[in-house]
Design a protein around this motif. Structure first.
Motif, mmCIF file in Angstrom:
data_model
loop_
_atom_site.group_PDB
_atom_site.id
_atom_site.type_symbol
_atom_site.label_atom_id
_atom_site.label_comp_id
_atom_site.label_asym_id
_atom_site.label_seq_id
_atom_site.Cartn_x
_atom_site.Cartn_y
_atom_site.Cartn_z
ATOM 1 N N LYS A 1 -7.765 2.143 -1.640
ATOM 2 C CA LYS A 1 -8.724 2.958 -2.398
ATOM 3 C C LYS A 1 -9.346 4.080 -1.567
ATOM 4 C CE LYS A 1 -13.217 0.664 -1.795
ATOM 5 N NZ LYS A 1 -14.359 0.039 -2.490
ATOM 6 N N SER A 2 -9.120 4.057 -0.249
ATOM 7 C CA SER A 2 -9.685 5.109 0.595
ATOM 8 C C SER A 2 -9.135 6.485 0.226
ATOM 9 C CB SER A 2 -9.400 4.815 2.072
ATOM 10 O OG SER A 2 -7.999 4.831 2.337
ATOM 11 N N SER A 3 -7.965 6.521 -0.390
ATOM 12 C CA SER A 3 -7.377 7.806 -0.783
ATOM 13 C C SER A 3 -8.128 8.466 -1.925
ATOM 14 C CB SER A 3 -5.909 7.601 -1.205
ATOM 15 O OG SER A 3 -5.136 7.110 -0.142
ATOM 16 N N SER B 1 3.655 6.510 5.628
ATOM 17 C CA SER B 1 2.461 6.004 4.954
ATOM 18 C C SER B 1 1.281 6.955 5.125
ATOM 19 C CB SER B 1 2.095 4.616 5.491
ATOM 20 O OG SER B 1 0.941 4.112 4.843
ATOM 21 N N ASN B 2 1.096 7.467 6.346
ATOM 22 C CA ASN B 2 -0.022 8.376 6.592
ATOM 23 C C ASN B 2 0.126 9.677 5.813
ATOM 24 O OD1 ASN B 2 -1.300 6.623 8.362
ATOM 25 N ND2 ASN B 2 -0.258 7.452 10.155
ATOM 26 N N ILE C 1 0.831 -1.211 0.000
ATOM 27 C CA ILE C 1 0.000 0.000 0.000
ATOM 28 C C ILE C 1 0.860 1.254 0.000
ATOM 29 C CG2 ILE C 1 -1.699 1.325 1.300
ATOM 30 C CD1 ILE C 1 -2.815 -1.301 2.350
ATOM 31 N N MET C 2 1.888 1.286 0.844
ATOM 32 C CA MET C 2 2.760 2.460 0.928
ATOM 33 C C MET C 2 3.459 2.720 -0.410
ATOM 34 S SD MET C 2 4.454 4.918 2.378
ATOM 35 C CE MET C 2 6.080 5.699 2.405
ATOM 36 N N SER D 1 3.897 5.778 -5.330
ATOM 37 C CA SER D 1 4.139 5.802 -6.771
ATOM 38 C C SER D 1 3.065 6.603 -7.489
ATOM 39 C CB SER D 1 4.180 4.370 -7.320
ATOM 40 O OG SER D 1 5.253 3.639 -6.781
ATOM 41 N N VAL D 2 1.813 6.451 -7.065
ATOM 42 C CA VAL D 2 0.716 7.224 -7.655
ATOM 43 C C VAL D 2 0.924 8.710 -7.396
ATOM 44 C CG1 VAL D 2 -1.768 7.659 -7.644
ATOM 45 C CG2 VAL D 2 -0.927 5.321 -7.464
#
Length: 421
Positions: free
Chosen positions: A113-115, A78-79, A57-58, A63-64
């Motif tokens: 996907k919460s982002s 990560s946060n 996830i991190m 990367s996105v």
């Protein structure tokens, strides 16, 4: 595909492209991503990320974020990464391609996907995967299952570049059944096999390749047998070039010039007129070459002034066998296994770094050996988080700034103005 307005529960929809390896999932996604129709759909943010079998996830979120805004490349929390990604996406319509996804863990997908929950309506995520369960996990509202080529289609694709000399059409036709069977309906296999056989004019050579036992060596996670065969039939000098690519981590975007330099440094290829521009390279950064166990030779870079070596997980020893006369800035960062820096040379009267102005060594916890004995032009020295380093720093008349943090011991033998942290 992207213009679909099917009802979905959130602002973005997931489109899955499913099929076995070699069918063309990535190619199809690339065609969609580069379709002129996208201008009409007005996506404000776009990103393409290769995932493979490690859905971190991190790493994926970072990367996105870096793809849509390069100014956030230094974030390591990560946060913070997910918070910044939410800010960048909020209220905007985006298109994200996640290539080669293997993750079947629903909780990981939900966290990732919460982002994107506050994005503009009409946003899309395209996922390519081998497994339909991945599409179900990611709750795709539209799934495209790719089928293999029919036998006739596969044979015709193979014939597009078939050898035009050396084998008559009747002899070629005798291999039709075997070629079609080996390709298994995969476009990639047909094209690769065609390239492998293209220059073989002897019937027995075709028979040897098509009857190889390697065709029976495939598995769920394995590469296509035809790719193995293609590699094994390369000339020795090209095998070395491809084998050296193993120093890069999986899905790493290899910079052409960087790879060229590594090949030159390992004496895999020789300099030619086309490579003469390498002597003009002034800045070089080698980053995250995780399988690289040795320091590359830099003799070709006669104008190199700024060098950064970062994140080489297997690098244990650095040998500098020749002077780097033009080098002015040298940085070593996050070299977790680096233990020894050997700068001793046969001719001790020749300085290795005569013009080096700035030296930075950060996060090298196993480094124990001393720094170079003579650095006559050094003005700045930064050493941080090198817990085993005991270094003697003599003969640095120009040093005006010295920062040391989290190191075992540093002994200075010259009169300098320093700042300790």
């Amino acid at each position: 595909m992207l213009s679909s307005d099917k009802p979905i529960d959130c602002n973005f929809g997931v489109i899955a492209i499913v099929g076995m390896g070699g069918l063309g999932k990535t190619t199809l996604a690339w065609e969609v991503d580069n379709d002129k129709e996208l201008k009409r759909l007005k996506f404000e943010k776009k990103a393409w990320i290769s995932i493979s079998n490690n859905f971190d996830i991190m790493r994926t979120s970072k990367s996105v974020l870096e793809s849509i805004n390069h100014s956030f490349s230094g974030l390591n929390s990560s946060n913070k990464v997910q918070d910044k990604l939410k800010e960048e996406i909020r209220g905007r319509k985006f298109l994200l391609v996640l290539d080669l996804v293997w993750n079947e863990n629903y909780s990981l997908w939900e966290t990732f996907k919460s982002s994107f929950k506050d994005c503009a309506r009409g946003s899309k995520i395209i996922v390519t995967t081998r497994f339909e369960k991945v599409a179900l996990t990611m709750r795709s509202f539209e799934t495209h299952k790719l089928n293999g080529l029919l036998d006739e289609e596969c044979w015709n694709l193979f014939l597009e570049h078939a050898p035009s000399i050396g084998m008559d059409i009747d002899a070629l036709g005798k291999f039709r059944e075997s070629v079609v069977k080996k390709c298994g309906g995969l476009p990639l296999a047909a094209k690769t096999l065609d390239g492998l056989l293209h220059y073989e004019q002897r019937v027995n050579a075709w028979e040897n390749i098509l009857n190889s036992k390697l065709w029976d060596s495939s598995s769920r996670n394995d590469i296509l047998p035809v790719l193995r065969l293609s590699y094994l039939h390369l000339p020795p000098h090209l095998k070395r070039c491809f084998a050296h690519c193993a120093v890069f981590p999986k899905d790493y975007e290899i910079d052409e010039k960087k790879l060229e330099l590594l090949w030159l440094g390992e004496d895999i290829i020789q300099q030619s007129r086309d490579l003469s521009s390498l002597s003009n390279v002034t800045i070089l950064k080698l980053e995250n070459c995780n399988n690289c166990g040795s320091f590359p030779s830099l003799w070709m870079l006669s104008s190199l002034k700024d060098l950064t070596i970062e994140g080489m997980k297997r690098l244990e020893k650095i040998d500098v066998e020749m002077p780097l006369k033009p080098l002015e800035v040298l940085r070593f960062q996050n070299l977790q296994e680096w233990q020894c820096w050997n700068t001793k040379r046969e001719n001790e009267d020749v300085e290795t770094f005569p013009l080096l102005r700035e030296l930075s060594i950060v996060k090298c916890p196993k480094l124990t050996r001393a720094l170079p004995y003579c650095l006559p032009s050094l003005e700045r020295l930064f050493i941080q988080k090198c817990s085993e380093l005991t270094a003697s720093i003599p003969s640095v008349p120009s040093l005006c700034r010295l920062e040391i943090n989290d190191c075992k011991e540093v002994v200075c033998r010259s009169t300098i103005s320093t700042e300790f942290q």
